[in-house]
Design an enzyme around this catalytic site. Sequence first.
Site, PDB file in Angstrom:
ATOM      1  N   ASN A   9       8.257 -51.000  22.982  1.00  0.00           N
ATOM      2  CA  ASN A   9       7.254 -50.167  23.750  1.00  0.00           C
ATOM      3  C   ASN A   9       5.874 -50.905  23.439  1.00  0.00           C
ATOM      4  O   ASN A   9       5.338 -50.509  22.422  1.00  0.00           O
ATOM      5  CB  ASN A   9       7.663 -48.837  22.861  1.00  0.00           C
ATOM      6  CG  ASN A   9       5.942 -47.645  24.045  1.00  0.00           C
ATOM      7  OD1 ASN A   9       5.076 -48.289  23.897  1.00  0.00           O
ATOM      8  ND2 ASN A   9       6.509 -46.918  24.029  1.00  0.00           N
ATOM      9  N   ASP A  72       8.496 -43.251  15.061  1.00  0.00           N
ATOM     10  CA  ASP A  72       9.198 -42.552  16.062  1.00  0.00           C
ATOM     11  C   ASP A  72       8.662 -41.170  15.810  1.00  0.00           C
ATOM     12  O   ASP A  72       8.116 -40.384  14.966  1.00  0.00           O
ATOM     13  CB  ASP A  72      10.268 -41.872  15.626  1.00  0.00           C
ATOM     14  CG  ASP A  72      11.263 -42.089  16.659  1.00  0.00           C
ATOM     15  OD1 ASP A  72      11.895 -42.724  17.358  1.00  0.00           O
ATOM     16  OD2 ASP A  72      12.033 -40.586  17.004  1.00  0.00           O
ATOM     17  N   THR A  73       8.404 -41.300  17.541  1.00  0.00           N
ATOM     18  CA  THR A  73       7.338 -39.228  17.204  1.00  0.00           C
ATOM     19  C   THR A  73       7.879 -38.576  18.459  1.00  0.00           C
ATOM     20  O   THR A  73       9.343 -38.897  19.282  1.00  0.00           O
ATOM     21  CB  THR A  73       6.153 -40.345  18.529  1.00  0.00           C
ATOM     22  OG1 THR A  73       5.163 -40.967  17.596  1.00  0.00           O
ATOM     23  CG2 THR A  73       5.611 -39.113  18.772  1.00  0.00           C
ATOM     24  N   GLY A 155       2.418 -42.703  27.920  1.00  0.00           N
ATOM     25  CA  GLY A 155       4.130 -41.156  27.617  1.00  0.00           C
ATOM     26  C   GLY A 155       3.121 -39.935  28.618  1.00  0.00           C
ATOM     27  O   GLY A 155       2.781 -39.539  29.399  1.00  0.00           O
ATOM     28  N   TYR A 156       3.335 -39.137  27.468  1.00  0.00           N
ATOM     29  CA  TYR A 156       2.222 -37.524  27.355  1.00  0.00           C
ATOM     30  C   TYR A 156       1.128 -37.293  27.694  1.00  0.00           C
ATOM     31  O   TYR A 156       0.832 -36.496  27.518  1.00  0.00           O
ATOM     32  CB  TYR A 156       3.629 -36.479  26.727  1.00  0.00           C
ATOM     33  CG  TYR A 156       4.433 -36.471  26.629  1.00  0.00           C
ATOM     34  CD1 TYR A 156       5.330 -35.635  28.176  1.00  0.00           C
ATOM     35  CD2 TYR A 156       5.309 -36.819  25.842  1.00  0.00           C
ATOM     36  CE1 TYR A 156       6.605 -35.533  27.935  1.00  0.00           C
ATOM     37  CE2 TYR A 156       7.187 -36.626  26.019  1.00  0.00           C
ATOM     38  CZ  TYR A 156       7.828 -36.038  27.349  1.00  0.00           C
ATOM     39  OH  TYR A 156       8.817 -35.706  27.515  1.00  0.00           O
ATOM     40  N   ASP A 157       0.366 -38.639  27.035  1.00  0.00           N
ATOM     41  CA  ASP A 157      -1.206 -38.538  26.972  1.00  0.00           C
ATOM     42  C   ASP A 157      -2.137 -37.364  27.505  1.00  0.00           C
ATOM     43  O   ASP A 157      -2.937 -36.636  27.681  1.00  0.00           O
ATOM     44  CB  ASP A 157      -1.268 -39.893  27.213  1.00  0.00           C
ATOM     45  CG  ASP A 157      -1.350 -40.420  25.736  1.00  0.00           C
ATOM     46  OD1 ASP A 157      -0.910 -40.022  24.907  1.00  0.00           O
ATOM     47  OD2 ASP A 157      -1.708 -41.553  25.113  1.00  0.00           O
ATOM     48  N   LYS A 177      -8.491 -42.930  20.316  1.00  0.00           N
ATOM     49  CA  LYS A 177      -6.885 -41.723  19.996  1.00  0.00           C
ATOM     50  C   LYS A 177      -6.561 -42.253  18.599  1.00  0.00           C
ATOM     51  O   LYS A 177      -6.342 -41.477  18.142  1.00  0.00           O
ATOM     52  CB  LYS A 177      -6.283 -42.987  21.267  1.00  0.00           C
ATOM     53  CG  LYS A 177      -4.440 -41.805  21.022  1.00  0.00           C
ATOM     54  CD  LYS A 177      -4.179 -42.204  22.126  1.00  0.00           C
ATOM     55  CE  LYS A 177      -2.170 -41.624  21.322  1.00  0.00           C
ATOM     56  NZ  LYS A 177      -1.108 -42.062  22.642  1.00  0.00           N
ATOM     57  N   HIS A 182      -1.914 -38.777  16.092  1.00  0.00           N
ATOM     58  CA  HIS A 182      -0.528 -38.491  15.015  1.00  0.00           C
ATOM     59  C   HIS A 182      -0.043 -39.900  14.576  1.00  0.00           C
ATOM     60  O   HIS A 182       0.056 -39.712  13.568  1.00  0.00           O
ATOM     61  CB  HIS A 182       0.489 -37.365  15.951  1.00  0.00           C
ATOM     62  CG  HIS A 182       0.617 -38.254  17.291  1.00  0.00           C
ATOM     63  ND1 HIS A 182      -0.422 -38.675  17.999  1.00  0.00           N
ATOM     64  CD2 HIS A 182       1.446 -39.339  17.520  1.00  0.00           C
ATOM     65  CE1 HIS A 182      -0.027 -39.051  19.686  1.00  0.00           C
ATOM     66  NE2 HIS A 182       1.098 -40.205  19.090  1.00  0.00           N
TER      67      HIS A 182
HETATM   68  P1  IMP Z   1      10.082 -43.059  20.707  1.00  0.00           P
HETATM   69  O1  IMP Z   1      10.629 -42.097  20.773  1.00  0.00           O
HETATM   70  O2  IMP Z   1       9.116 -42.241  19.147  1.00  0.00           O
HETATM   71  O3  IMP Z   1       9.505 -44.008  21.521  1.00  0.00           O
HETATM   72  O4  IMP Z   1       8.584 -42.053  21.611  1.00  0.00           O
HETATM   73  C1  IMP Z   1       9.358 -41.022  22.643  1.00  0.00           C
HETATM   74  C2  IMP Z   1       8.922 -40.831  23.545  1.00  0.00           C
HETATM   75  O5  IMP Z   1       7.348 -39.713  23.043  1.00  0.00           O
HETATM   76  C3  IMP Z   1       8.274 -41.786  24.198  1.00  0.00           C
HETATM   77  O6  IMP Z   1       8.618 -42.131  25.064  1.00  0.00           O
HETATM   78  C4  IMP Z   1       6.661 -41.414  24.360  1.00  0.00           C
HETATM   79  O7  IMP Z   1       7.450 -40.208  25.865  1.00  0.00           O
HETATM   80  C5  IMP Z   1       6.141 -40.135  23.880  1.00  0.00           C
HETATM   81  N1  IMP Z   1       5.300 -40.710  22.922  1.00  0.00           N
HETATM   82  C6  IMP Z   1       4.962 -41.131  21.605  1.00  0.00           C
HETATM   83  N2  IMP Z   1       3.865 -41.979  21.599  1.00  0.00           N
HETATM   84  C7  IMP Z   1       3.134 -41.012  22.247  1.00  0.00           C
HETATM   85  C8  IMP Z   1       1.889 -41.035  22.295  1.00  0.00           C
HETATM   86  O8  IMP Z   1       0.708 -41.817  21.404  1.00  0.00           O
HETATM   87  N3  IMP Z   1       1.411 -40.304  23.996  1.00  0.00           N
HETATM   88  C9  IMP Z   1       2.461 -39.328  24.377  1.00  0.00           C
HETATM   89  N4  IMP Z   1       3.440 -39.888  24.262  1.00  0.00           N
HETATM   90  C10 IMP Z   1       4.304 -40.727  23.142  1.00  0.00           C
END
Ligand code: IMP
Length: 207
Positions: A9, A72-73, A155-157, A177, A182
């Site tokens: 990503n 992972d977020t 993403g959801y920013d 940021k 997070h």
């Molecule tokens: P991942 O599984 O860690 O790649 O993240 C899952 C999803 O969370 C991503 O596809 C984004 O849509 C969202 N995401 C992850 N990190 C962020 C962030 O820092 N800001 C906004 N959306 C995020």
Amino acid sequence: MKIVIATRNSHKRAELKRLLTPLGEGVVSLEELDPRGEIPEVEETGTTLKENAFLKARAIFKATGLPAVSDDTGLEVEVLDGAPGVNSARYAGENCSYEDNINKLLQEMVFVPPYQRKASFRTVAAFVDDELELSAEGAVEGVITEKPEGFGGFGYDPVFSVENMKKSYAQLSDDEKNRISHRGKAVRNLVEKLRQNGKIAEPLSNI
Ligand code: IMP
């Protein structure tokens, strides 16, 4: 120490690269090591952020032989019982766009009043090499806005407004940021653990 950032990503990679700058020149991205994309995509089959973070770091360590850092977020919305959570990437379905996810989230919350729109962003960052596995967490509280605000980030920013700042993540500069996010918190905690375990000499400076 040479370390590979275990993500394809591009937005995450940019944030992680900046956050890991104090570890020195040795931090490389997966694209630099594998420009033709021969290392297969890691499937995020875990049921928690921690499991997925380790799935990614272990797979990339195994494929490259280099110490790997992953994250992972998940966005956890109180009124949705913690959804989309670990499914944040695929909330609106397989292969959905960031916009699809945002539209689904805003639609689910269309009748939710401002005082019930609490959410938190949570990251688990993981490190894996041949002798050590470590993970660390970072979280930020906020609310889901009623419409997208700002044009930065990913993403959801645009729909996550940071508690006490009254700005969405998408209205912050990259450095702002990273300072409060997070991911910034999780990576700084991970780097501190790496230092405590003798993997690096210095703590992360104040990014
Ligand atoms: P991942 O599984 O860690 O790649 O993240 C899952 C999803 O969370 C991503 O596809 C984004 O849509 C969202 N995401 C992850 N990190 C962020 C962030 O820092 N800001 C906004 N959306 C995020």
